[in-house]
Design an enzyme around this catalytic site. Structure first.
Site, short mmCIF file in Angstrom:
data_model
loop_
_atom_site.label_atom_id
_atom_site.label_comp_id
_atom_site.label_asym_id
_atom_site.label_seq_id
_atom_site.Cartn_x
_atom_site.Cartn_y
_atom_site.Cartn_z
N HIS A 126 -10.98 -25.22 -37.80
CA HIS A 126 -12.01 -25.01 -36.91
C HIS A 126 -13.08 -26.01 -36.75
O HIS A 126 -13.08 -26.70 -37.71
CB HIS A 126 -12.68 -23.60 -37.36
CG HIS A 126 -11.37 -22.65 -37.51
ND1 HIS A 126 -11.21 -21.77 -36.49
CD2 HIS A 126 -10.80 -22.32 -38.52
CE1 HIS A 126 -10.13 -20.77 -37.00
NE2 HIS A 126 -10.04 -21.20 -38.29
N THR A 158 -9.57 -14.77 -38.92
CA THR A 158 -10.79 -14.74 -38.05
C THR A 158 -10.59 -14.93 -36.49
O THR A 158 -11.48 -15.43 -35.71
CB THR A 158 -11.62 -16.10 -38.48
OG1 THR A 158 -10.75 -17.16 -38.33
CG2 THR A 158 -11.92 -16.08 -40.11
N THR A 159 -9.40 -14.72 -36.18
CA THR A 159 -8.90 -14.72 -34.90
C THR A 159 -8.28 -13.15 -34.55
O THR A 159 -7.84 -12.60 -35.71
CB THR A 159 -8.03 -15.73 -34.64
OG1 THR A 159 -6.65 -15.45 -35.42
CG2 THR A 159 -8.27 -17.12 -34.50
N HIS A 166 -5.63 -22.47 -29.46
CA HIS A 166 -6.88 -21.99 -30.23
C HIS A 166 -7.20 -23.10 -31.47
O HIS A 166 -8.02 -22.96 -31.91
CB HIS A 166 -6.27 -20.53 -30.71
CG HIS A 166 -5.78 -19.57 -29.84
ND1 HIS A 166 -6.72 -19.08 -29.15
CD2 HIS A 166 -4.72 -18.96 -29.80
CE1 HIS A 166 -6.12 -18.18 -28.21
NE2 HIS A 166 -4.85 -18.18 -28.74
N HIS A 200 -4.36 -25.20 -40.40
CA HIS A 200 -5.15 -25.18 -39.01
C HIS A 200 -6.63 -25.61 -39.28
O HIS A 200 -7.11 -25.43 -40.50
CB HIS A 200 -4.95 -24.02 -38.15
CG HIS A 200 -5.50 -22.89 -38.65
ND1 HIS A 200 -4.81 -21.67 -39.51
CD2 HIS A 200 -6.87 -22.36 -38.66
CE1 HIS A 200 -5.73 -21.03 -39.65
NE2 HIS A 200 -6.94 -21.27 -39.33
N HIS A 237 -8.07 -24.40 -42.83
CA HIS A 237 -7.57 -22.95 -43.53
C HIS A 237 -5.84 -23.11 -43.79
O HIS A 237 -5.16 -23.63 -42.96
CB HIS A 237 -7.70 -22.02 -42.59
CG HIS A 237 -9.10 -21.63 -42.52
ND1 HIS A 237 -9.62 -20.99 -41.22
CD2 HIS A 237 -10.10 -21.75 -43.36
CE1 HIS A 237 -10.80 -20.71 -41.50
NE2 HIS A 237 -11.32 -21.17 -42.89
N1 LIG Z 1 -8.74 -18.47 -39.53
S1 LIG Z 1 -7.23 -17.55 -39.70
O1 LIG Z 1 -7.43 -16.18 -39.70
O2 LIG Z 1 -6.89 -18.18 -40.96
C1 LIG Z 1 -6.29 -17.84 -38.27
C2 LIG Z 1 -6.65 -18.68 -37.35
F1 LIG Z 1 -7.84 -18.89 -37.14
C3 LIG Z 1 -5.74 -19.13 -36.39
F2 LIG Z 1 -6.02 -19.49 -35.28
C4 LIG Z 1 -4.18 -18.71 -36.37
S2 LIG Z 1 -3.11 -19.21 -35.25
O3 LIG Z 1 -3.33 -20.88 -35.01
O4 LIG Z 1 -1.77 -19.05 -35.39
C5 LIG Z 1 -3.91 -18.82 -33.63
C6 LIG Z 1 -3.92 -17.56 -33.49
O5 LIG Z 1 -3.70 -16.59 -34.33
C7 LIG Z 1 -4.00 -18.03 -37.73
N2 LIG Z 1 -2.52 -17.82 -37.54
C8 LIG Z 1 -1.92 -16.98 -38.46
C9 LIG Z 1 -2.29 -15.38 -38.19
C10 LIG Z 1 -1.83 -15.00 -36.97
C11 LIG Z 1 -0.12 -14.58 -37.12
C12 LIG Z 1 0.27 -15.99 -37.94
C13 LIG Z 1 1.62 -16.19 -37.95
C14 LIG Z 1 2.35 -17.58 -38.47
C15 LIG Z 1 1.32 -18.41 -39.26
C16 LIG Z 1 0.04 -18.40 -38.96
C17 LIG Z 1 -0.58 -16.98 -38.43
C18 LIG Z 1 -4.71 -17.56 -38.44
F3 LIG Z 1 -4.43 -17.14 -39.62
ZN LIG Z 2 -8.79 -20.30 -39.72
#
Ligand SMILES: NS(=O)(=O)c1c(F)c(F)c(S(=O)(=O)CCO)c(N[C@H]2CCCc3ccccc32)c1F
Ligand SMILES: [Zn+2]
Length: 263
Positions: free
Chosen positions: A93, A198-199, A66, A91, A117
């Protein structure tokens, strides 16, 4: 959980079928527009600790299908909020080579080329991300808007390894570097609101801080981000490019966006 994507039959309009919170309230991102803003004099400059990592420590750079993510050591944390928020990962976008617009938050409807982010969890109250991710005071994410312009040496510290993680679930170890250098100069000017992941699963658990000032990367760096990665596994017969991985702005409802600056 079930598969989800940013386009097609598992795209964002279908997320609520398997992830009900995605169709709920307090969703992110939002369009940060002037009418929603309210100056809040109690908003202090963001203070971060241990972001300047030594090259002797290794970070895991990975393609999770993703996004491209960097796992972060738990000594990194935000110290200026009411609880300590410990870093988990960062990560990005981004748009695509044909559409240089891929940020999630927009400012007065301006979409930036990309957005970074840095995800943190409330380590005063929860032992890890998994326990914090669905709690209303669980997460704090720092958002940085990215524009194409000047070359960015800090981004190059991980972009130079991106061809090692072209396919889903590939990971490489990279030397630590100063993560603070990925952020804008001013940590005292930012937008603040209560929102969500946001996911999927879109939990409304995020205290959002989006910095007012953007950072820049060169067009070559943007293309490296936007054209190097696939959301499919290396052995899959049909490679699926990973780009346009941004959720569109959600309804702000009656949410006010607080700002830490006056003009
Ligand atoms: N935009 S966003 O809301 O900040 C956001 C993302 F867009 C995003 F793609 C990710 S991901 O890369 O993990 C792919 C799918 O969740 C995250 N991960 C977070 C939330 C999910 C659980 C988790 C566990 C350990 C570390 C990070 C995270 C994410 F928070
Ligand atoms: Zn993000």
């Amino acid at each position: 959980g079930a598969k989800w994507t940013y386009s097609g039959p598992e795209g964002e309009h279908h997320w609520p079928k398997h992830y009900p919170y995605c169709g709920g309230a307090f969703q992110s991102p939002i369009n940060i527009q002037s009418e929603l803003l309210r100056f809040d004099p109690t908003l202090r400059p963001i203070e971060i600790q241990n972001y300047n990592l030594s090259p002797n420590e290794q970070l895991t750079l990975g393609n999770n299908g993703h996004s491209v993510q960097i796992s972060l050591p738990s000594k990194m944390h935000i110290s200026s909020l009411h609880h300590r928020y410990t870093a988990a990962q960062l990560h990005f976008h981004w748009g695509s080579s044909s559409r240089q617009a891929g940020s999630e938050h927009t400012v007065n409807s301006k979409q930036y080329a990309a957005e970074m982010h840095v995800v943190h969890f409330n380590s005063d109250k929860y032992p890890n991300m998994s326990m914090a991710v669905d709690k209303s005071d669980g997460l704090a994410v720092l958002g940085v808007l990215v524009e194409v312009g000047e070359f960015n040496p800090a981004f190059e510290q991980f972009l130079k390894f991106i061809n090692g993680i072209k396919y889903r679930d590939q990971r490489v170890q990279v030397p630590g570097f100063n993560i603070r250098a990925l952020l804008p100069a001013r940590l005292d000017e930012y937008y603040r609101y209560d929102g969500s992941l946001t996911t999927p699963p879109c939990y409304p658990s995020v205290l959002w801080t989006v910095f007012r000032n953007h950072v820049t990367i060169s067009r070559k760096q943007f293309l490296a981000l936007a054209t190097s990665l696939y959301s499919s596994h290396a052995q899959d017969s049909a490679p699926v490019p990973l780009n346009g991985n941004y959720r569109k702005p959600q309804l702000a409802d009656s949410r006010i966006v607080l700002v830490s600056f006056k003009e």
